[in-house]
Write a protein that holds these residues in place. Structure first.
Motif, PDB file in Angstrom:
ATOM      1  N   ALA A  35      86.398  63.486  44.184  1.00  0.00           N
ATOM      2  CA  ALA A  35      84.958  63.745  44.079  1.00  0.00           C
ATOM      3  C   ALA A  35      84.157  62.656  44.789  1.00  0.00           C
ATOM      4  CB  ALA A  35      84.549  63.834  42.604  1.00  0.00           C
ATOM      5  N   VAL A  36      84.566  61.403  44.607  1.00  0.00           N
ATOM      6  CA  VAL A  36      83.872  60.293  45.269  1.00  0.00           C
ATOM      7  C   VAL A  36      83.988  60.426  46.782  1.00  0.00           C
ATOM      8  CG1 VAL A  36      83.988  57.800  45.699  1.00  0.00           C
ATOM      9  CG2 VAL A  36      84.032  58.658  43.359  1.00  0.00           C
ATOM     10  N   ALA A  37      85.193  60.680  47.279  1.00  0.00           N
ATOM     11  CA  ALA A  37      85.401  60.773  48.725  1.00  0.00           C
ATOM     12  C   ALA A  37      84.603  61.927  49.330  1.00  0.00           C
ATOM     13  CB  ALA A  37      86.887  60.940  49.020  1.00  0.00           C
ATOM     14  N   VAL A  38      84.583  63.055  48.649  1.00  0.00           N
ATOM     15  CA  VAL A  38      83.839  64.208  49.159  1.00  0.00           C
ATOM     16  C   VAL A  38      82.349  63.912  49.218  1.00  0.00           C
ATOM     17  CG1 VAL A  38      83.112  66.563  48.587  1.00  0.00           C
ATOM     18  CG2 VAL A  38      85.536  65.952  48.522  1.00  0.00           C
ATOM     19  N   GLU A  39      81.817  63.279  48.171  1.00  0.00           N
ATOM     20  CA  GLU A  39      80.387  62.978  48.156  1.00  0.00           C
ATOM     21  C   GLU A  39      80.026  61.947  49.227  1.00  0.00           C
ATOM     22  OE1 GLU A  39      76.807  62.035  44.935  1.00  0.00           O
ATOM     23  OE2 GLU A  39      78.865  62.375  44.243  1.00  0.00           O
ATOM     24  N   LEU A  40      80.888  60.955  49.430  1.00  0.00           N
ATOM     25  CA  LEU A  40      80.621  59.980  50.487  1.00  0.00           C
ATOM     26  C   LEU A  40      80.618  60.643  51.856  1.00  0.00           C
ATOM     27  CD1 LEU A  40      82.772  56.924  49.297  1.00  0.00           C
ATOM     28  CD2 LEU A  40      80.278  57.140  49.239  1.00  0.00           C
ATOM     29  N   ALA A  41      81.595  61.487  52.099  1.00  0.00           N
ATOM     30  CA  ALA A  41      81.654  62.182  53.387  1.00  0.00           C
ATOM     31  C   ALA A  41      80.424  63.058  53.595  1.00  0.00           C
ATOM     32  CB  ALA A  41      82.932  63.018  53.474  1.00  0.00           C
ATOM     33  N   ALA A  42      79.975  63.723  52.546  1.00  0.00           N
ATOM     34  CA  ALA A  42      78.800  64.591  52.660  1.00  0.00           C
ATOM     35  C   ALA A  42      77.543  63.791  52.968  1.00  0.00           C
ATOM     36  CB  ALA A  42      78.623  65.390  51.369  1.00  0.00           C
ATOM     37  N   SER A  43      77.506  62.538  52.557  1.00  0.00           N
ATOM     38  CA  SER A  43      76.318  61.712  52.800  1.00  0.00           C
ATOM     39  C   SER A  43      76.281  61.138  54.206  1.00  0.00           C
ATOM     40  CB  SER A  43      76.263  60.570  51.782  1.00  0.00           C
ATOM     41  OG  SER A  43      77.248  59.590  52.061  1.00  0.00           O
TER      42      SER A  43
END
Length: 403
Positions: free
Chosen positions: A134-142
């Protein structure tokens, strides 16, 4: 809580700069997140555990830093054309102790103030324990493109000697999460910890290479004054780093990483290919401009160096009052700038043009080639490039080149 800040001249409360900016000069952004769950015994960075914050709040940090971003936009706009950063780097501390949404808001603030180049490299440093899917996905989306994971070692007793709290297997979990989110991966290693053998170090290198990262950093442990490790060594509780063993460890790293397909591009850094070099760190070594946001962060703009007050509370108080958080600044003279250029640019594989050396330095090139410290073929083509032996003795090479 980090080493003392340098001494410089007073900076104006509004943060204004005494220079005009070259619109063509490369520009990067560093965002300092000064929070850690546990202080590692060797660490001299400007970081704070929860009990050390004294008047600063972690949950308000993103908003505080965004005030500095707004101030920097005004200062830079007054000094010349605004430039969009080619690189953004979240360092610390442990940036991923903040919610990914806070890191994303900070990145959005930089984007709104300056724009960010379409192909920008955007890196976040992370402790392996803090990286989930979840953290990695949110960082990539930002807009984050790269995760720099603090592996340090794959050997439990070495991690314990360094006061690292993660389990070795969590490194692989973090790498997998980053890959699934489409992020590039760098692994950071440290060698020469108390009790670490050459065999231990081999195990860590092999474990790192097996994870197939895009980039590996391997730094020799340095004992910094004021750290827990320095006190332990002074009391005789642990031995100091062994220079000869660390040299053997460096050579082993260069051998194993080379065999695994990585090429050195800076004394302590190896990349899968040129496209996966750390563009942000290369900008430091090549003397580019950058603005460092956060308590204790350093900046370099058009030859002026400045640094912020250290403690998060003092940093927040300055910004809440509408004032610059800059503690002091300096403008190195030509001689100091030339010396720094030699120190930094000899560290990178691209090297330093011989034409930039002063007369005394040029006269030492032949003897440095004879001693096997710089590459003779590169020198014929006009550049100073260190051999592997030269990388081990980089400080001595710099002293010879600068007289």
């Amino acid at each position: 809580m980090g080493s003392a800040l340098p001494v410089g001249e007073p900076a104006p409360r509004d943060g204004s700069l005494p220079v005009e900016i070259d619109s063509a000069a490369p520009f990067g952004v560093y965002l300092h997140v000064p929070f850690c769950r546990v202080r590692c015994g060797y660490c001299d960075f400007n970081t704070y555990t929860a009990g050390e914050l004294r008047g600063a709040r972690q949950d308000q940090y993103a908003d505080t830093l965004l005030r500095e971003v707004a101030l920097a936009r005004t200062v830079l706009a007054d000094a010349g054309p605004l430039r969009s950063p080619a690189t953004v780097f979240f360092g610390g501390g442990t940036p991923t102790l903040l919610p990914p949404g806070d890191l994303g808001r900070m990145l959005d603030g930089v984007r709104a103030a300056f724009g960010i180049q379409a192909d920008a490299e955007v890196t976040v440093e992370a402790n392996p324990d803090t990286v989930t899917d979840a953290v990695a996905v949110e960082l990539a989306a930002s807009g984050v493109t790269r995760l720099s994971i603090g592996m340090q070692s794959a050997v439990p007793h070495v991690l314990a000697a360094l006061d690292r709290t993660h389990v070795p297997s969590n490194v692989g979990t973090a790498v997998d999460a980053a890959r699934r989110a489409g992020l590039d991966v760098s692994l950071d290693l440290i060698y020469g910890a108390p009790g670490e053998s050459l065999s231990d170090w081999r195990s860590s290198l092999e474990a790192a290479a097996a994870l197939d990262p895009d980039h590996v950093s391997a730094y020799a442990l340095i004992v910094e004054d004021g750290t827990k490790l320095a006190r332990q060594i002074r009391r005789g509780e642990v031995p100091p780093p062994d220079d000869d063993l660390q040299a053997d460890m460096y050579e082993l790293a260069d051998d194993l990483l080379g065999t695994a397909g990585y090429e050195w591009y800076e004394v302590s850094n190896w990349a899968r290919d040129d496209a996966h070099r750390s563009r942000h760190n290369l900008a430091y070594w090549q003397g580019a401009d950058w603005w460092g946001f956060g308590p204790g962060a350093h900046s370099h703009i058009a030859g002026v160096r400045f640094w912020n007050v250290k403690h998060p509370a003092a940093y927040a108080q300055r910004l809440a009052a509408g004032e610059s958080p800059v503690a002091a600044r300096e403008r190195p003279d030509q001689a100091a700038t030339a010396l720094e250029s030699v120190m930094l640019r000899t560290r990178i594989r691209d090297g330093l043009p011989i034409s930039e050396l002063l007369g005394e330095g040029r006269s030492t090139v032949a003897s440095l080639i004879a001693d096997g410290l710089i590459d003779g073929v590169a020198a014929v083509h006009g550049r100073i490039v260190l051999t592997r032996r030269g990388r081990l003795l980089a400080d001595a090479v710099v002293r010879a080149l600068t007289g």
